[in-house]
Design a protein around this motif. Structure first.
Motif, PDB file in Angstrom:
ATOM      1  N   PRO A 132     -16.395 -18.526  19.688  1.00  0.00           N
ATOM      2  CA  PRO A 132     -16.791 -19.924  19.463  1.00  0.00           C
ATOM      3  C   PRO A 132     -17.707 -20.058  18.247  1.00  0.00           C
ATOM      4  CG  PRO A 132     -17.946 -19.003  21.360  1.00  0.00           C
ATOM      5  CD  PRO A 132     -16.911 -17.996  20.964  1.00  0.00           C
ATOM      6  N   VAL A 133     -17.672 -21.209  17.627  1.00  0.00           N
ATOM      7  CA  VAL A 133     -18.449 -21.469  16.420  1.00  0.00           C
ATOM      8  C   VAL A 133     -19.402 -22.629  16.682  1.00  0.00           C
ATOM      9  CG1 VAL A 133     -18.359 -22.120  13.981  1.00  0.00           C
ATOM     10  CG2 VAL A 133     -16.538 -20.686  14.971  1.00  0.00           C
ATOM     11  N   ALA A 134     -20.662 -22.432  16.353  1.00  0.00           N
ATOM     12  CA  ALA A 134     -21.647 -23.513  16.480  1.00  0.00           C
ATOM     13  C   ALA A 134     -21.570 -24.364  15.212  1.00  0.00           C
ATOM     14  CB  ALA A 134     -23.041 -22.944  16.679  1.00  0.00           C
ATOM     15  N   PHE A 135     -20.614 -25.257  15.179  1.00  0.00           N
ATOM     16  CA  PHE A 135     -20.335 -26.021  13.964  1.00  0.00           C
ATOM     17  C   PHE A 135     -21.554 -26.786  13.469  1.00  0.00           C
ATOM     18  CE2 PHE A 135     -16.120 -25.465  15.847  1.00  0.00           C
ATOM     19  CZ  PHE A 135     -15.378 -25.078  14.740  1.00  0.00           C
ATOM     20  N   PHE A 136     -22.280 -27.427  14.383  1.00  0.00           N
ATOM     21  CA  PHE A 136     -23.455 -28.197  13.998  1.00  0.00           C
ATOM     22  C   PHE A 136     -24.751 -27.390  14.125  1.00  0.00           C
ATOM     23  CE2 PHE A 136     -20.454 -31.568  15.247  1.00  0.00           C
ATOM     24  CZ  PHE A 136     -20.539 -32.396  14.141  1.00  0.00           C
ATOM     25  N   GLY A 137     -24.661 -26.177  14.620  1.00  0.00           N
ATOM     26  CA  GLY A 137     -25.866 -25.407  14.911  1.00  0.00           C
ATOM     27  C   GLY A 137     -26.164 -24.276  13.959  1.00  0.00           C
ATOM     28  N   GLU A 138     -25.310 -24.035  12.977  1.00  0.00           N
ATOM     29  CA  GLU A 138     -25.541 -22.972  11.999  1.00  0.00           C
ATOM     30  C   GLU A 138     -25.805 -23.575  10.631  1.00  0.00           C
ATOM     31  OE1 GLU A 138     -25.757 -19.794  12.565  1.00  0.00           O
ATOM     32  OE2 GLU A 138     -25.165 -19.815  14.677  1.00  0.00           O
ATOM     33  N   THR A 139     -26.735 -22.977   9.894  1.00  0.00           N
ATOM     34  CA  THR A 139     -27.072 -23.513   8.572  1.00  0.00           C
ATOM     35  C   THR A 139     -25.893 -23.448   7.610  1.00  0.00           C
ATOM     36  OG1 THR A 139     -27.919 -21.325   7.919  1.00  0.00           O
ATOM     37  CG2 THR A 139     -29.505 -22.901   8.825  1.00  0.00           C
ATOM     38  N   SER A 140     -24.990 -22.504   7.813  1.00  0.00           N
ATOM     39  CA  SER A 140     -23.859 -22.348   6.894  1.00  0.00           C
ATOM     40  C   SER A 140     -22.708 -23.300   7.183  1.00  0.00           C
ATOM     41  CB  SER A 140     -23.351 -20.903   6.938  1.00  0.00           C
ATOM     42  OG  SER A 140     -22.931 -20.567   8.254  1.00  0.00           O
ATOM     43  N   THR A 141     -22.652 -23.842   8.387  1.00  0.00           N
ATOM     44  CA  THR A 141     -21.512 -24.688   8.768  1.00  0.00           C
ATOM     45  C   THR A 141     -21.877 -26.147   9.022  1.00  0.00           C
ATOM     46  OG1 THR A 141     -21.822 -24.104  11.115  1.00  0.00           O
ATOM     47  CG2 THR A 141     -20.295 -22.732   9.812  1.00  0.00           C
ATOM     48  N   ALA A 142     -23.163 -26.449   9.163  1.00  0.00           N
ATOM     49  CA  ALA A 142     -23.565 -27.805   9.573  1.00  0.00           C
ATOM     50  C   ALA A 142     -23.152 -28.863   8.543  1.00  0.00           C
ATOM     51  CB  ALA A 142     -25.067 -27.852   9.823  1.00  0.00           C
ATOM     52  N   ILE A 143     -23.530 -28.674   7.292  1.00  0.00           N
ATOM     53  CA  ILE A 143     -23.204 -29.671   6.265  1.00  0.00           C
ATOM     54  C   ILE A 143     -21.694 -29.755   6.021  1.00  0.00           C
ATOM     55  CG2 ILE A 143     -23.237 -29.946   3.737  1.00  0.00           C
ATOM     56  CD1 ILE A 143     -25.376 -31.531   5.046  1.00  0.00           C
ATOM     57  N   PRO A 144     -20.962 -28.631   5.886  1.00  0.00           N
ATOM     58  CA  PRO A 144     -19.501 -28.767   5.764  1.00  0.00           C
ATOM     59  C   PRO A 144     -18.861 -29.492   6.940  1.00  0.00           C
ATOM     60  CG  PRO A 144     -20.180 -26.572   5.099  1.00  0.00           C
ATOM     61  CD  PRO A 144     -21.394 -27.233   5.672  1.00  0.00           C
ATOM     62  N   THR A 145     -19.363 -29.271   8.148  1.00  0.00           N
ATOM     63  CA  THR A 145     -18.812 -29.950   9.324  1.00  0.00           C
ATOM     64  C   THR A 145     -19.055 -31.448   9.244  1.00  0.00           C
ATOM     65  OG1 THR A 145     -19.161 -27.985  10.706  1.00  0.00           O
ATOM     66  CG2 THR A 145     -18.883 -30.101  11.830  1.00  0.00           C
ATOM     67  N   ILE A 146     -20.286 -31.853   8.907  1.00  0.00           N
ATOM     68  CA  ILE A 146     -20.599 -33.274   8.771  1.00  0.00           C
ATOM     69  C   ILE A 146     -19.746 -33.903   7.675  1.00  0.00           C
ATOM     70  CG2 ILE A 146     -22.406 -34.893   8.054  1.00  0.00           C
ATOM     71  CD1 ILE A 146     -24.423 -33.074   9.475  1.00  0.00           C
ATOM     72  N   ALA A 147     -19.572 -33.185   6.575  1.00  0.00           N
ATOM     73  CA  ALA A 147     -18.757 -33.706   5.475  1.00  0.00           C
ATOM     74  C   ALA A 147     -17.313 -33.919   5.915  1.00  0.00           C
ATOM     75  CB  ALA A 147     -18.819 -32.752   4.285  1.00  0.00           C
ATOM     76  N   LEU A 148     -16.743 -32.958   6.635  1.00  0.00           N
ATOM     77  CA  LEU A 148     -15.344 -33.068   7.056  1.00  0.00           C
ATOM     78  C   LEU A 148     -15.152 -34.154   8.120  1.00  0.00           C
ATOM     79  CD1 LEU A 148     -14.306 -29.305   7.102  1.00  0.00           C
ATOM     80  CD2 LEU A 148     -13.794 -31.042   5.376  1.00  0.00           C
ATOM     81  N   VAL A 149     -16.166 -34.350   8.958  1.00  0.00           N
ATOM     82  CA  VAL A 149     -16.097 -35.450   9.927  1.00  0.00           C
ATOM     83  C   VAL A 149     -15.996 -36.787   9.193  1.00  0.00           C
ATOM     84  CG1 VAL A 149     -17.428 -36.744  11.640  1.00  0.00           C
ATOM     85  CG2 VAL A 149     -17.241 -34.253  11.829  1.00  0.00           C
ATOM     86  N   ASN A 150     -16.788 -36.954   8.158  1.00  0.00           N
ATOM     87  CA  ASN A 150     -16.749 -38.206   7.402  1.00  0.00           C
ATOM     88  C   ASN A 150     -15.506 -38.310   6.529  1.00  0.00           C
ATOM     89  OD1 ASN A 150     -19.351 -39.919   7.776  1.00  0.00           O
ATOM     90  ND2 ASN A 150     -20.089 -37.824   7.699  1.00  0.00           N
TER      91      ASN A 150
END
Length: 280
Positions: A132-150
């Motif tokens: 599993p990946v902590a999409f919103f909980g890791e510094t490396s994935t949080a901003i890319p995840t928010i960007a892709l959601v938008n």
């Protein structure tokens, strides 16, 4: 002039006066608990040495680059496909549906779906043997995840704006190129992109300005974390104004952001030659 009066009054009341008030407050020490006290350039001097401000600006730029890059390429591809293959009103309606959902609702849905423990996306990853990946909980994935959601929410709307620009290109240009044996790829680079430039410039200016104003997705999901990794500049302004009550300093950050956005918009319009058209 009479018909313009309601819009002019609304603009003055809700845009012009707040902008002028913000500019004034940026030169004051104002905490809402006492009248503003003139502070001169103190807020701007503080801003230049504020590492959190510069970090929030860096995080925002990272978000903008990912959001604009992915969104523009995907929207352009969708617009070209609609223009060349189908102009179905149903497809356009389906593309616009995510944009009609409130951004907070979209953020909550994706936050639930991407939850590290209960989210359906991570459950699917476990089913195929991945961790599993902590999409919103890791510094490396949080901003890319928010960007892709938008990107998911806005790409359909952006595609429709570009599609409108494509409709302004005469069909005869494509017919002449096809008669000369030009391939679809060659027509895209030699006809579509040059003639779409004014519309693309407008879309880029609007999307860049909108991307710098990202706030609600961050407020709903990460609240600036983890470790300042998603503390975008709008969220930083919100913290300074409504959590720490440093309204004067928050106003100075707003003025700095306005100057940055104005400079970026002018630079984009100049580089993309938004006022020129190859159809002339």
């Amino acid at each position: 002039m009479v018909f313009l009066l309601p819009a002019a009054v609304g603009f003055a009341a809700f845009y012009l006066w707040p902008a002028l008030r913000t500019a004034y407050l940026s030169f004051t020490d104002y905490s809402l608990l006492a009248p503003p006290e003139w502070a001169g350039l103190d807020n701007y001097r503080r801003l230049l040495g504020d590492r959190l401000f510069w970090n929030s600006l860096k995080v925002t730029v990272e978000y903008v680059v990912i959001n604009i890059g992915v969104q523009t390429i995907a929207a352009l591809g969708m617009a070209v496909l609609m223009h060349r293959l189908t102009r179905s009103g149903l497809i356009r309606g389906v593309l616009l549906l995510p944009y009609l959902v409130a951004n907070v609702v979209v953020a909550l849905i994706w936050y639930t779906m991407l939850d590290a423990q209960l989210g359906i996306v991570n459950q699917a990853l476990e089913w195929i043997g991945l961790d599993p990946v902590a999409f919103f909980g890791e510094t490396s994935t949080a901003i890319p995840t928010i960007a892709l959601v938008n990107v998911w929410r806005h790409v359909g709307y952006t595609a429709l704006l570009l599609f409108a620009g494509l409709q302004a290109i005469p069909k005869t240009v494509y017919e002449a190129a096809a008669t000369d044996g030009a391939s679809e790829a060659r027509m895209f680079w030699r006809i579509t992109m040059p003639l779409l430039r004014p519309a693309l410039a407008l879309v880029l200016v609007l999307t860049v300005i909108g991307s710098f104003q990202i706030f609600d997705t961050v407020a709903v999901t990460t609240k600036g974390g983890p470790i300042n990794a998603t503390r975008v500049i709008y969220y930083y302004i919100y913290e300074q104004a409504f959590q720490r009550f440093n309204f004067g300093y928050a106003a100075a950050v707003c003025v700095a952001l306005f100057a940055i956005l104005a400079g970026l918009a002018l630079l984009q319009l100049k580089l993309l030659r938004a006022g020129d058209s190859d159809l002339d």
